[in-house]
Motif scaffolding. Sequence first.
Motif, PDB file in Angstrom:
ATOM      1  N   THR A 304       0.852  -1.182   0.000  1.00 61.12           N
ATOM      2  CA  THR A 304       0.000   0.000   0.000  1.00 61.12           C
ATOM      3  C   THR A 304       0.893   1.239   0.000  1.00 61.12           C
ATOM      4  N   LEU A 339      -0.392   6.903   6.546  1.00 63.37           N
ATOM      5  CA  LEU A 339      -1.133   6.248   5.474  1.00 63.37           C
ATOM      6  C   LEU A 339      -0.846   6.874   4.113  1.00 63.37           C
ATOM      7  N   ASP A 341      -2.388   9.149   2.586  1.00 67.39           N
ATOM      8  CA  ASP A 341      -3.632   9.287   1.852  1.00 67.39           C
ATOM      9  C   ASP A 341      -3.979  10.761   1.680  1.00 67.39           C
TER      10      ASP A 341
END
Length: 410
Positions: A304, A339, A341
């Motif tokens: 990821t 993350l 993001d």
Amino acid sequence: MRIALPLAGTLLGALSSLAQASVPTIEGEAALQTRWHPQQQSRPSQTANDNSVAALAEVYWESENRNHSISFSPFGRFALEADARTHADVRELYWNGVFRHLEVRAGISKVFWGKTEILHLVDVINQDDNLENLDGEDKLGQPMLRLSYRVPNGELVGFVLPYFRERAFLEPADRLSAPLKVDTDGAIYESADEETHLDWALRWQGYVGNLDFGLAHFSGTARDPQLVLNDTTAPTRLLPVYPLLKQTSIDAQLTLGSWLLKLEALVRDTATLQPAAGGAAFVDTQYSAATGGFEYTLYGLFDTAADLGLLAEYLWDERGVEADTAFQNDLFLGGRLALNDMAGTALLGGVVMDLDTDSLFLNLEASARLDSNTAIGVQARLFSNIPPEDPAFYSIRNDDYIELEITRYF
């Protein structure tokens, strides 16, 4: 006269540049904060809740030639229950000028020294804003003259600090406070000049290959006060004691691929206030302390965009159990998750274990953006198995809290 003439020329040049006015930028933020304490209060008089609002503004002006700038950052908090947390401060208000290899800053400013995660051991210029948090991350603005001279791979920095700022303390009725009132009006100084003692510091900071380092020496009034009982019968209270301090320190970070090796170490010559015939006297003391460890980052976790940093640090103080700090023989283990993001979601968590008493201090911090102008932050701090001989945490052993903060940026 030989000094005054060049200085006058410098000031005239600065005024000439300032006359070339440009439009300042103004940014700000406002935050709603609530703290929930799950445990029963240690003292019946303590408040159960802690809700507050805070605001910070940042005004920045830069001359057209970019050689001169002015920064102004006022801050304020209004607390609904813990009255002592209602306070205001000028975090920064300074003029900054660049003259080829020399940079001059005059006014109120903030300075950070350090490399490690859990404890900024060598960071000594600014006073802690103890009303904001107990982690030492929030600082009061410090009056200073800062001179920085660029050298190959770094800079030499000198500080003249003409005024000392005392630490503020919460009231006994507030959570995360000392059990007795700290009487700041009765502060005791080793120096007869008290707040006007002229402090100074020198620092060489730079890099060599993958090594970032800072070597520094500070001479002045210690920012961390010793708390002693007053010598009168009533009312019983604590008095902050500010000895003189000489600190020589090093902070360094070595980057080796996914590894970051970190170190902060110092030697301090200072004094403690001890009972003596006819009252009390300052007794000289010298000690060493250090904190160091590593951060190892796992990039692209589970295929990821997320990265996970594994943290480990050891905290040591030569004074052992006689130290006036909670971190004298402790191990910190934690992790940092990013993350990567759109919301910038980040999580930092860990535990500090006292290897002498087995006490635990757990910390969790999480943050994310709700939209382009709004962010949410959550913080949890828990104390476990705190013994009476722990000077920093015993009085707040029941003050675990979970904090929620919503911040709006303008």
